[in-house]
Design a protein around this motif. Sequence first.
Motif, PDB file in Angstrom:
ATOM      1  N   ASP A  94       0.778  -1.081   0.048  1.00 25.91           N
ATOM      2  CA  ASP A  94      -0.080   0.018  -0.126  1.00 25.91           C
ATOM      3  C   ASP A  94       0.822   1.336  -0.083  1.00 25.91           C
ATOM      4  O   ASP A  94       1.929   1.677   0.968  1.00 25.91           O
ATOM      5  N   LYS A 150       0.272   4.108   0.780  1.00 26.72           N
ATOM      6  CA  LYS A 150       0.136   5.140   1.680  1.00 26.72           C
ATOM      7  C   LYS A 150       0.725   4.713   3.164  1.00 26.72           C
ATOM      8  O   LYS A 150       1.485   5.329   4.093  1.00 26.72           O
ATOM      9  N   THR A 151       0.184   3.396   3.462  1.00 27.43           N
ATOM     10  CA  THR A 151       0.593   2.926   4.790  1.00 27.43           C
ATOM     11  C   THR A 151       1.878   2.241   4.804  1.00 27.43           C
ATOM     12  O   THR A 151       2.793   1.968   5.909  1.00 27.43           O
ATOM     13  N   LYS A 152       2.469   1.715   3.542  1.00 27.49           N
ATOM     14  CA  LYS A 152       3.404   0.825   3.393  1.00 27.49           C
ATOM     15  C   LYS A 152       3.639  -0.538   4.326  1.00 27.49           C
ATOM     16  O   LYS A 152       4.898  -0.817   4.872  1.00 27.49           O
TER      17      LYS A 152
END
Length: 1822
Positions: free
Chosen positions: A53, A55-57
């Motif tokens: 992801d 955004k969240t990684k």
Amino acid sequence: MAASELYSKFARVWIPDVEEVWKSAELTKDYRQGDGLLQLQLEDGKELEYKLDPKTKNLPYLRNPDILVGENDLTALSYLHEPAVLHNLKVRFIDSKLIYTYCGIVLVAINPYETLPIYGTDIINAYSGQNMGDMDPHIFAVAEEAYKQMARDERNQSIIVSGESGAGKTVSAKYAMRYFATVSGSASEANVEEKVLASNPIMESIGNAKTTRNDNSSRFGKYIEIGFDKKFHIIGANMRTYLLEKSRVVFQADEERNYHIFYQLCASAHLPEFKALKLGKAGDFHYTKQGRNPVIDGIDDAKELSTTRNAFSLLGVNESYQLGLFQILASILHLGNVEVKDRDSDSSIIPPNNGHLSVFCELMGVTYQDMSHWLCHKKLKTATETYIKPIPKLQAINARDALAKHIYAKLFNWIVDHVNKALHSSVKQHSFIGVLDIYGFETFEINSFEQFCINYANEKLQQQFNMHVFKLEQEEYMKEQIPWTLIDFYDNQPCINLIEAKMGILDLLDEECKMPKGSDDSWAQKLYNTHLKTCALFEKPRMSNKAFIIQHFADKVEYQCDGFLEKNKDTVNEEQIHVLKASKFDLLVELFQDEEKATSPTGAAPATGGRTRLSVKPDKNKAGQASKEHKKTVGLQFRNSLQLLMETLNATTPHYVRCIKPNDHKYAFTFDPKRAVQQLRACGVLETIRISAAGFPSRWTYQEFFSRYRVLMKQKDVLTDRKMTCKNVLEKLVQDPDKYQFGKTKIFFRAGQVAYLEKLRADKLRAACIRIQKTIRCWLARKKYLRMKHAATTIQRYVRGYQARCLAKFLRRTRAAIVIQKYQRMYVQRTCYKRKQAAALAMQCILRAYMARQLYKALLREHKTIIIQKMVRGWLARQWYKRSLKAIVYLQCCIRRMRAKRELKKLKIEARSVEHFKKLNIGMENKIMQLQRRIDEQNKENRAVSERLHSLEISHAAEFERLRVELTRLRGAEEDAKNNANKVTSLLEELERLRKDLQNTQKEKKAIEDWAQTYQEETEKMISELKEQNHLLKNEKNDLNRLIQEQSQQWSEKMQRALKEETQQLKYDLNEERSRYQNLLTEHLRLEEKYDDLKEEITLAVNVPKPGHRRTDSTHSSNESEWTYNSEFAESEEGSRRGEDVSKSILDMSLFLKLQKRVSELEQEKQSLQHELDRREEQFQRARARDDEEHKKARSAELEYESLKRQELESENKKLKHDLNAMRQSLRGSAEAGSAAPGSPAYTVLLDQLNASNEELEVRKEEVLILRSQLVSQREAMQHKETMTEPLPYIEDVQKLTDAKEISQAYMGLKETNRLLEFQLQAQRRSHENEVEVLRGELHSVKEDNNRQQQLLAQNLQLPPEARIEASLQHEITRLTNENLDLMEQLEKQDKTVRKLKKQLKVFAKKINDLEGGQMDVSPGQTADESVHPVNIPRREKDFQGMLEYKKEDELKLVKNLILELKPRGVAVNLIPGLPAYILFMCLRHADYINDDQKVRSLLTSVINSIKKILKKRGDDFETVSFWLSNTCRFLHCLKQYSGDEQFMKHNTSKQNDHCLSNFDLAEYRQVLSDLAIQIYQQLIKCMENILQPMIVSGMLEHETIQGVSGVKPTGLRKRTSSIADEGTYTLDSIIRQLNSFHSIMCQHGTDPELIKQVVKQQFYIIGAVTFNNLLLRKDMCSWSKGMQIRYNVSQLEEWLRDKNLMTCGAKETLEPLIQAAQLLQVKKKTDEDAEAICSMCNSLSTAQIVKVLNLYTPVNAFEERVSVLFIRTIQTRLRDRKEMPQLLMDTKVIYPVTFPFNPSSLALETIQIPSSLNVGFLTRV
């Protein structure tokens, strides 16, 4: 720790998946910080790029190490997240077939949809008393934890069982209640635990139904409180129910059913008592056929109704009430079939005479008109008037259904109330355990009011669960002094406020219900207006205005508003209720009576339950509350009851069971990940995981951490302080100090740290393994190189030597070949020359011989030719002459005859034709004349000729004479020629005949030659065939001999095996009888102790002073002669009995009489079992003797058969040889006949043998007759002696009589005597006739034997001679042996009878002597004249006779000093073993010697009761129990040794035989003492078991005897929250020390060696069974290293047996299941060969046990492998034909039947010295 360290190559992760929810993958490339992709490879080999992801990684979840997969507790996992939980549950459920798993404080139970053998009594006993973390997860472990905490903490407990429909909630709750009922038992005889369990079938029948998800779904919630007293025995129970699904009564969806009770009634409609209900099939009623599937597979509804009725009866609901209940239920079914028709659009009508309505009214006792009227009308009330308004058809049908639901709800509540009444107890309740069986979170396509209430209840329960979990976590942190940080967890209080707060959903619903025109739509609008914008948990669907959505803790649920108001109101037409209340049916009226008049078991006497704060319905005593109760809405009632439930749960310690439904198709052991995840989220398991993972989920004790990660430490890091060692190591291994915390006793780790440590440990072990492999491979390579080098050198040496030897051999062979060629060529040439020379000589010889023979033949032929020519020529000349003569004569004859015929013809013609000739020859006279002249001339010529002829005749006569002489000579020559011709003819004929004979001879010769050739060929062929046949016969003989030997061996083995099996079976049956008998003794003892306890309690209750405890006769042992008790004891018993009589008015006489009756029944049963045991033992002995005899006979018969067969074959071979010789002799032309007929010498021998046998038979018969005559004479003499003892005084008195009266009396006496003699004579005559008849029968039998012998002789004559002799002799010997054995048996029986009669005669003589002595005092004159039968009283020596005399008043002192107050330790150490037994027996001998039967009985009874008393007082002391077991056995052996029975006297000395008992037969008391010894033995085993039980598991399983072999795996929360504190660690040395202590104590006390062996065998069985059961119930113990530990521990126990010389006692065999289980843990488990080896190795384990061990097998290290499912199925396939018991665990309560083999003592009684320390100085030596 950086992510790059964890997410490296080969690391395994979880990625989301649509089908499987989570899928496992492996990194193929190291992860670098900032990467957006992960290179993964799935388990099927597929490559995949996983995008992170942006955004969240967030990286994917890491997978736990394999050794952590399948853990009992999910909190033991290093990575705590959803995929790890799901995978662990799946592995346990699918691979290991384990349905229970811990998740912290929660027990997760997955429904297997299959019956599992894990709920038996043996499993309950295994879990009883165990710590929760010590055993595998189980519902019994949760129940045991609750029970234990209730007893320890004095706090009430609750078990909360929740889950979806079909997940197994009801079954789990049922098993929990069964556990409490089994473990605790009841405190009275009322069997409360059975009543508690009996409530289950009742509630299931009226509250459970089939749904699409579950065949037995509970459609109501219930909370059962099981009450306990101060001793924690069950005293009662109480049940609360919640939200019964009433709508199911009138409607069911497809594939669903109504409540079970309706189908049970329909299935039992054929019963006579149900005829009046007018029921039919379930398909005939509207309320039971809507689901269109009225049958459940595998369920018999009729049988279930029988179970329900039995449960009703057990709970006190009598038959009339049951029939009333069924009558109401049947009326509900008929009500559903009532048809309502439209009258118009606003009204409806029920047609008159409706059949079902008529039946309904008849069953309910109401009028047809009223009910039919109010079903179609309703009453409207206003302030001034009342209206009756018709209702349309739809409303009428709804009213009918509402009435049915209301009736069923009332009936349901009535049944619940009566169940509670039956389970209610008058005893004060000390504590309780509640079991909550309530519906789990539900969400369907259409969710209504029921789902709303269910989910509301689950919100409340989830809140309570979260708070409890949070509280436990906080307590754990505070206990270990870990800094507490607030953990964020989901709080569902906003959702609860949305539902129950002011202006909440329920509040608005109740408000809308009060509105006159309230509707579901208006209520929905109020909800939208109130909560849509103010509450984030409330939503409105986009496409609907009649629904709303609530965000629950588990999921979003959309509720349809339709029906909410109607279901909340739950209204019913009041006029219909009034009609029902006016019924004549009492039970129906009772259902509808007002609440304040109804009897409620929960409201009655609340103080007795001790729980006034937890009553079901609060504030019942408030005025006006009961009248308004029926106006409350369903939602309000449910909220109040739920509030009460939450108060109850908060006041208890909760235990959670979450039931999971693995699939929606009810497939056995099938796991659907989607459905499982939904339920895990809904039941709060994942929330528990999240809370645990937020802090420090992994927790290790310092010792466990040190044991597990010792490999990561260096030697210098290891300190004596384990805590400091762990701190130092962790600081080096984990750099981040926030990843762990040190507590007082444990180390706390963050999530993932254990996996990291496991990775380090595995890397270290892998590096060590690589180093070890490297070194070993180097060593192996060098060893291989050196071996190869040495081998190459050796090969070269041997090859070179071989080549040199080959060259030398070649040279020698070349030289030898040249020499051989030289001599060979010379030999060939010389041979050729000699052959040619011999050939030339032979040719010359042959040629010359040939030429000479040819010359000889030519000369011989020429000579013979000349002779033949001469003879032939002469013969030819003669023949020609004869033919010529014959032809001439014949020719002359023919010519002369021809001429004569012509002349005759001519004359005839002339005669016939004279005249004709005359006429013709008239002119021929001249001619005649001429002719006359010519005639004359002729005459002249004739005369001249005649003369000349005469001269010629003379000459001719002379010539004739000459010729006649010549003719005579010729005739003689002719005769000679004829003779010679005849001779030639005969010679020719003879020659012809000879030629024919020669031809015939030649033909015959040729035929004979052909026949001879054929015959020779046939003979040769026959000879060859005979040779072959002889060879075949020899082979066959050898084969038969071998086969006979094999068969004999097999037969002997088979016989031995059959004998062994039969012996084992008999032993097993005997042990079963003994075990049953000994169990009965145990039960009898338990009842005695219970009775004594009750007596003591009663005595204390009535305050009756009691100086000492004395048992009444009803509590004595089962001795038949104990009714004659000692007088002193009788007086004391009278005192206590009078005290008891005072209190009998207060006692519960029914219980008292019941116990007395039970004791008497047990005594009778014990007697019958004892007789049966004696009979079985006698049968066993007989069968054993018979089997030995049959075995011997069979062996002898087998040998005879072998010899007969061999002789048969030899005779056959001799016969064939004889035939072959005869044939050869016939071919040679021998005409000699055979010898005499065979068999005559054998026949003579046979006759001799038979004559000898007959003579011996006659001798035996004479012996039998002599023996019988002697027996008859003895019997007659005894009868005569008995009958003639009385009349003798009369004969002697006659001489002294003087008075006439006396004479008349004497005469009458003589008449009586004569009559008596006549009677005796008649009796003798009858006996003589009987004897004659017997002899006739014997004569007849002898004749039959003779006939049988003759038949046997005739049959034997048909056999070969050897076989005849053997068979006849064998038969005769067998018969005579049987007769001798029968005679010996009869003789032994007669001897026993004579001995018994002599003994009785002594007793009777003694009594008669006493009586006559008494009569002597009255009339001394008679004794001088009467003939008294003499009594043989042996004269006693004056020295000590081995007896002790005591006074009767000293008996109490004797028993007190010798039994009650005796200290075993001093006696055992300082004195001879069994001294108290010897002293008591010597006292008993004196009582027998003085013939005091009362004293004997009193002493024996006192001894027995005193031993029982001391065992009751000190029964938990092993030394005391062992001491009295030894002395009781010694006392029993003394009674046998000195009883006078021959079987016990054969080991005695002559002096000991003189000390035998002389007056009393104490065989009955021996049985009583044997029973007492059995009771003491069982007490000893229980005492020993109580001592060993705490040591076994710790010493045999948990303790590491071999240090460092097994590693410690991570443990979960359960191991840390043990219910019992650690009491110290036991080791194997502790067990062995305890065994040594047991053995030394028993040896010191002089216990019999055989008895010690039985005790040791029982000890080892307990050790093996407890260890094996714990192994089967502990997954953490099933590993390879643990198997090695067990094997080592077992070897140590075997070594102990060898040291004590106890290897033959059978103790080692009791450990065989444990040994095989340990071997199973260690063997290879991969291939089919491994499976075959396991099946053959584990013959003492059942299939279930083998599969259980394989399923539980858990690798401790990463290098071990799990057992595959395929391998386990292979094992099951191979073992499916094995016949065995389905029991999983071994029964640890089994006590082997004990026997007391007779062990005589060599100690002489007269040599025993009594020490003064015993304080028995009042005893006097006799």
